[in-house]
Design a protein around this motif. Structure first.
Motif, PDB file in Angstrom:
ATOM      1  N   TYR A 236       0.823  -1.210   0.000  1.00  0.00           N
ATOM      2  CA  TYR A 236       0.000   0.000   0.000  1.00  0.00           C
ATOM      3  C   TYR A 236       0.858   1.262   0.000  1.00  0.00           C
ATOM      4  O   TYR A 236       0.640   2.163  -0.812  1.00  0.00           O
ATOM      5  N   TYR A 237       1.854   1.345   0.918  1.00  0.00           N
ATOM      6  CA  TYR A 237       2.629   2.592   0.953  1.00  0.00           C
ATOM      7  C   TYR A 237       3.523   2.745  -0.285  1.00  0.00           C
ATOM      8  O   TYR A 237       3.855   3.863  -0.685  1.00  0.00           O
ATOM      9  N   GLN A 238       3.862   1.614  -0.911  1.00  0.00           N
ATOM     10  CA  GLN A 238       4.627   1.718  -2.160  1.00  0.00           C
ATOM     11  C   GLN A 238       3.736   2.162  -3.316  1.00  0.00           C
ATOM     12  O   GLN A 238       4.114   3.047  -4.101  1.00  0.00           O
ATOM     13  N   GLU A 239       2.544   1.569  -3.445  1.00  0.00           N
ATOM     14  CA  GLU A 239       1.629   1.927  -4.525  1.00  0.00           C
ATOM     15  C   GLU A 239       1.178   3.379  -4.416  1.00  0.00           C
ATOM     16  O   GLU A 239       1.048   4.078  -5.423  1.00  0.00           O
ATOM     17  N   GLN A 240       0.938   3.827  -3.189  1.00  0.00           N
ATOM     18  CA  GLN A 240       0.490   5.199  -2.973  1.00  0.00           C
ATOM     19  C   GLN A 240       1.657   6.191  -2.932  1.00  0.00           C
ATOM     20  O   GLN A 240       1.438   7.393  -2.839  1.00  0.00           O
ATOM     21  N   GLN A 241       2.877   5.661  -2.991  1.00  0.00           N
ATOM     22  CA  GLN A 241       4.090   6.495  -2.955  1.00  0.00           C
ATOM     23  C   GLN A 241       4.087   7.421  -1.737  1.00  0.00           C
ATOM     24  O   GLN A 241       4.344   8.618  -1.841  1.00  0.00           O
TER      25      GLN A 241
ATOM     26  N   PHE B 110       6.062   7.087   1.061  1.00  0.00           N
ATOM     27  CA  PHE B 110       7.429   7.340   1.508  1.00  0.00           C
ATOM     28  C   PHE B 110       8.335   6.250   0.948  1.00  0.00           C
ATOM     29  O   PHE B 110       7.851   5.231   0.439  1.00  0.00           O
ATOM     30  N   GLY B 111       9.633   6.499   1.032  1.00  0.00           N
ATOM     31  CA  GLY B 111      10.599   5.525   0.553  1.00  0.00           C
ATOM     32  C   GLY B 111      11.246   4.770   1.697  1.00  0.00           C
ATOM     33  O   GLY B 111      11.139   5.178   2.864  1.00  0.00           O
ATOM     34  N   PRO B 112      11.934   3.692   1.404  1.00  0.00           N
ATOM     35  CA  PRO B 112      12.547   2.865   2.456  1.00  0.00           C
ATOM     36  C   PRO B 112      13.643   3.583   3.226  1.00  0.00           C
ATOM     37  O   PRO B 112      13.965   3.179   4.348  1.00  0.00           O
TER      38      PRO B 112
ATOM     39  N   PHE C 149      12.988  14.645  10.165  1.00  0.00           N
ATOM     40  CA  PHE C 149      12.082  13.601   9.689  1.00  0.00           C
ATOM     41  C   PHE C 149      11.441  14.070   8.386  1.00  0.00           C
ATOM     42  O   PHE C 149      11.104  15.236   8.236  1.00  0.00           O
ATOM     43  N   GLU C 150      11.264  13.124   7.473  1.00  0.00           N
ATOM     44  CA  GLU C 150      10.691  13.491   6.181  1.00  0.00           C
ATOM     45  C   GLU C 150       9.173  13.586   6.259  1.00  0.00           C
ATOM     46  O   GLU C 150       8.566  14.514   5.739  1.00  0.00           O
ATOM     47  N   PHE C 151       8.539  12.616   6.963  1.00  0.00           N
ATOM     48  CA  PHE C 151       7.085  12.581   7.001  1.00  0.00           C
ATOM     49  C   PHE C 151       6.580  12.222   8.399  1.00  0.00           C
ATOM     50  O   PHE C 151       7.287  11.624   9.203  1.00  0.00           O
ATOM     51  N   ILE C 152       5.307  12.591   8.643  1.00  0.00           N
ATOM     52  CA  ILE C 152       4.588  12.226   9.869  1.00  0.00           C
ATOM     53  C   ILE C 152       3.585  11.140   9.510  1.00  0.00           C
ATOM     54  O   ILE C 152       2.785  11.307   8.579  1.00  0.00           O
ATOM     55  N   LEU C 153       3.613  10.018  10.217  1.00  0.00           N
ATOM     56  CA  LEU C 153       2.681   8.924   9.971  1.00  0.00           C
ATOM     57  C   LEU C 153       1.592   8.916  11.036  1.00  0.00           C
ATOM     58  O   LEU C 153       1.884   9.015  12.232  1.00  0.00           O
ATOM     59  N   THR C 154       0.343   8.814  10.591  1.00  0.00           N
ATOM     60  CA  THR C 154      -0.768   8.639  11.534  1.00  0.00           C
ATOM     61  C   THR C 154      -1.454   7.316  11.235  1.00  0.00           C
ATOM     62  O   THR C 154      -1.334   6.770  10.140  1.00  0.00           O
ATOM     63  N   ALA C 155      -2.194   6.805  12.209  1.00  0.00           N
ATOM     64  CA  ALA C 155      -2.747   5.446  12.118  1.00  0.00           C
ATOM     65  C   ALA C 155      -4.206   5.415  11.682  1.00  0.00           C
ATOM     66  O   ALA C 155      -4.938   4.498  12.046  1.00  0.00           O
ATOM     67  N   HIS C 156      -4.653   6.420  10.919  1.00  0.00           N
ATOM     68  CA  HIS C 156      -6.022   6.381  10.413  1.00  0.00           C
ATOM     69  C   HIS C 156      -6.213   5.143   9.531  1.00  0.00           C
ATOM     70  O   HIS C 156      -5.376   4.846   8.689  1.00  0.00           O
ATOM     71  N   HIS C 157      -7.332   4.460   9.743  1.00  0.00           N
ATOM     72  CA  HIS C 157      -7.585   3.226   8.992  1.00  0.00           C
ATOM     73  C   HIS C 157      -8.909   3.320   8.232  1.00  0.00           C
ATOM     74  O   HIS C 157      -9.564   4.374   8.234  1.00  0.00           O
ATOM     75  N   ALA C 158      -9.296   2.239   7.581  1.00  0.00           N
ATOM     76  CA  ALA C 158     -10.457   2.257   6.688  1.00  0.00           C
ATOM     77  C   ALA C 158     -11.746   2.602   7.417  1.00  0.00           C
ATOM     78  O   ALA C 158     -12.599   3.318   6.877  1.00  0.00           O
ATOM     79  N   ASP C 159     -11.917   2.125   8.653  1.00  0.00           N
ATOM     80  CA  ASP C 159     -13.143   2.436   9.384  1.00  0.00           C
ATOM     81  C   ASP C 159     -13.196   3.908   9.778  1.00  0.00           C
ATOM     82  O   ASP C 159     -14.281   4.496   9.820  1.00  0.00           O
TER      83      ASP C 159
ATOM     84  N   GLY D 181      11.275  -2.753   8.513  1.00  0.00           N
ATOM     85  CA  GLY D 181      12.638  -2.238   8.504  1.00  0.00           C
ATOM     86  C   GLY D 181      12.736  -0.749   8.238  1.00  0.00           C
ATOM     87  O   GLY D 181      13.767  -0.264   7.751  1.00  0.00           O
ATOM     88  N   LEU D 182      11.676   0.002   8.564  1.00  0.00           N
ATOM     89  CA  LEU D 182      11.676   1.445   8.328  1.00  0.00           C
ATOM     90  C   LEU D 182      12.402   2.176   9.450  1.00  0.00           C
ATOM     91  O   LEU D 182      12.453   1.714  10.592  1.00  0.00           O
TER      92      LEU D 182
END
Length: 438
Positions: free
Chosen positions: A8-13, A15-17, A116-126, A42-43
């Motif tokens: 998913y994170y690769q398809e949506q681009q 962030f990178g490894p 840091f390049e990006f901020i990750l949040t845990a929003h999900h499908a629901d 391994g991020l």
């Protein structure tokens, strides 16, 4: 789940490894799973936790838990404590809005300060489903039905592919500990009401409602893309930029299908809102000289055109008042001086205010849509637009109204009414006299 996460994170681009990531972590199921997936993938990441001090010992428990989890995962840990209730009072906003503003502002500070390049949040499908349903009932255009975006500035949301049940299954399968925010079980917040009551009731009639909503969101995204392409085409056809003005031909607008939606999309960049659409569409058949104001622009009917102009270009400006004295503006002069309470008057061109409540600098500026104040003698706030309506001001008179403002609070609607919050009382020790000199 790990393979889906990486795909998913690769398809949506997103962030990178090799990118350094900052993961917003509350300690609940969603953010715990996100941290574990980042570790398994391994991020390179660190954990950021906000203690909003809203739940007493439970808030401190959550902070301690997340700190221990960061140590276990061997990643850097950042935390902060907020006086959220005080912030909400100071900014006259709800607790949930205050918490959101505080955390995202802090996340960005930590991100930029630590590379840091990006901020990750845990929003999900629901979360996505709940947001779309809430937007629908609140009132929204097609964009509001496309849900939470995977990318928003420096924020990335790599769990939007996953249902809540899948996250719970992953948590159990990997025997991960988490903390439960009891407020999520209550129905007093709007999102919790939709999560705990509305959607479960709908599921009794339509068991597949959540999956159907996810399919709908994908379709709405496609519709939104097509809609934006058509708006861009119409913009080239309908909008003519001349110096500091944008002209829209009324005859062509009247022949345009879905003209309300077209107008809203064309005018949204100038600060106009959906609530103003009735007034805007009435301009199409109004006499010349009628207009509608946004916070930044004016939309004026002039013969066969609607003309958008920056309010600054029609003589508006903002004057910063650093101290007592006299300043000139388009309507005349404003004078601020020390006075005695014994000299109070009912002259609307003069306002006496409690000097101890006033902090320089002040702003002298034209009023704008959305402005409100507490008229002298009233305990409830009132929008200036309604105040002008009650005063039966003409369009010309309204256009010439200025206000004196301090820290986003209006002290005086110049020449009309002062704000009750700054009035002189028997306890007042020092007084400022504000005079409007035409």
């Amino acid at each position: 789940m790990l393979e889906q996460f990486i795909r998913y994170y690769q398809e949506q681009q997103l962030f990178g490894p090799q990118d350094k990531l900052l993961v917003a972590t509350s300690g609940g199921i969603d953010s715990v799973v996100l941290c574990d997936l980042c570790k398994a993938a391994g991020l390179s990441f660190a954990i950021a936790h906000c203690n909003f001090q809203l739940r007493g010992a439970d808030s401190d428990r959550d902070e301690a838990f997340v700190k221990e989890m960061a140590a276990f995962l061997k990643v850097p840990f950042h935390s902060i404590r907020f006086d959220t209730k005080q912030y909400a009072r100071d900014h006259k906003t709800g607790t949930q809005v205050a918490a959101r503003e505080l955390r995202y502002e802090w996340f960005e500070k930590i991100r930029s300060a630590n590379g840091f390049e990006f901020i990750l949040t845990a929003h999900h499908a629901d979360d996505n489903i709940e947001t779309v349903v809430m937007n629908f009932f609140r009132g929204t255009g097609i964009n509001g039905l496309t849900g939470i975006k995977p990318v928003h500035g420096k924020i990335r949301r790599p769990l939007l592919f996953a249902r809540r049940a899948a996250l719970e299954h992953y948590l159990a399968a990997h025997q991960l500990a988490f903390v439960q925010d009891e407020s999520n079980l209550h129905d007093d917040y709007t999102r919790n009401y939709f999560r705990n009551i509305v959607l479960p009731q709908i599921e009794k009639v339509y068991p597949e409602v959540r999956q159907n909503m996810l399919h709908n969101i994908d379709r709405f995204k496609d519709v939104d893309v097509l809609s934006q392409q058509e708006i861009e085409r119409l913009q080239k056809r309908l909008v003519q930029h001349v110096e500091n003005e944008w002209r829209l031909p009324v005859p062509l607008l009247k022949k345009t299908p879905a003209v309300k939606t077209v107008l809203l999309n064309l005018l949204k960049p100038f600060g106009f809102t959906a609530s103003q659409l009735p007034d805007i569409t009435r301009l199409l058949d109004s006499d010349s000289g009628k207009y509608v104001l946004s916070t930044t622009h004016r939309l004026l009917k002039d013969r066969k055109h609607l003309i958008v102009s920056d309010q600054k270009s029609i003589g508006s400006s903002v004057i910063i008042i650093e101290k007592e004295g006299e300043v000139a503006f388009s309507n005349g002069r404003l004078k601020i001086e020390r006075a005695h309470a014994a000299n109070l008057t009912s002259d609307e061109r003069v306002a006496f205010v409690d000097a101890d409540l006033v902090q320089f600098p002040l702003l002298l500026r034209p009023w704008k849509i959305g402005d409100y104040f507490y008229p002298l003698g009233m305990s409830k706030k009132k929008k200036l637009s309604r105040f002008f309506m009650d005063k039966k001001l003409s369009l010309f008179e309204k256009e010439r109204v200025w206000v004196v403002e301090m820290n986003k609070k209006i002290i005086w609607v110049v020449g009309y009414r002062m704000d009750d919050r700054f009035k002189v009382t028997p306890h007042t020790k020092n007084v400022f006299k504000l005079s409007f000199l035409k």
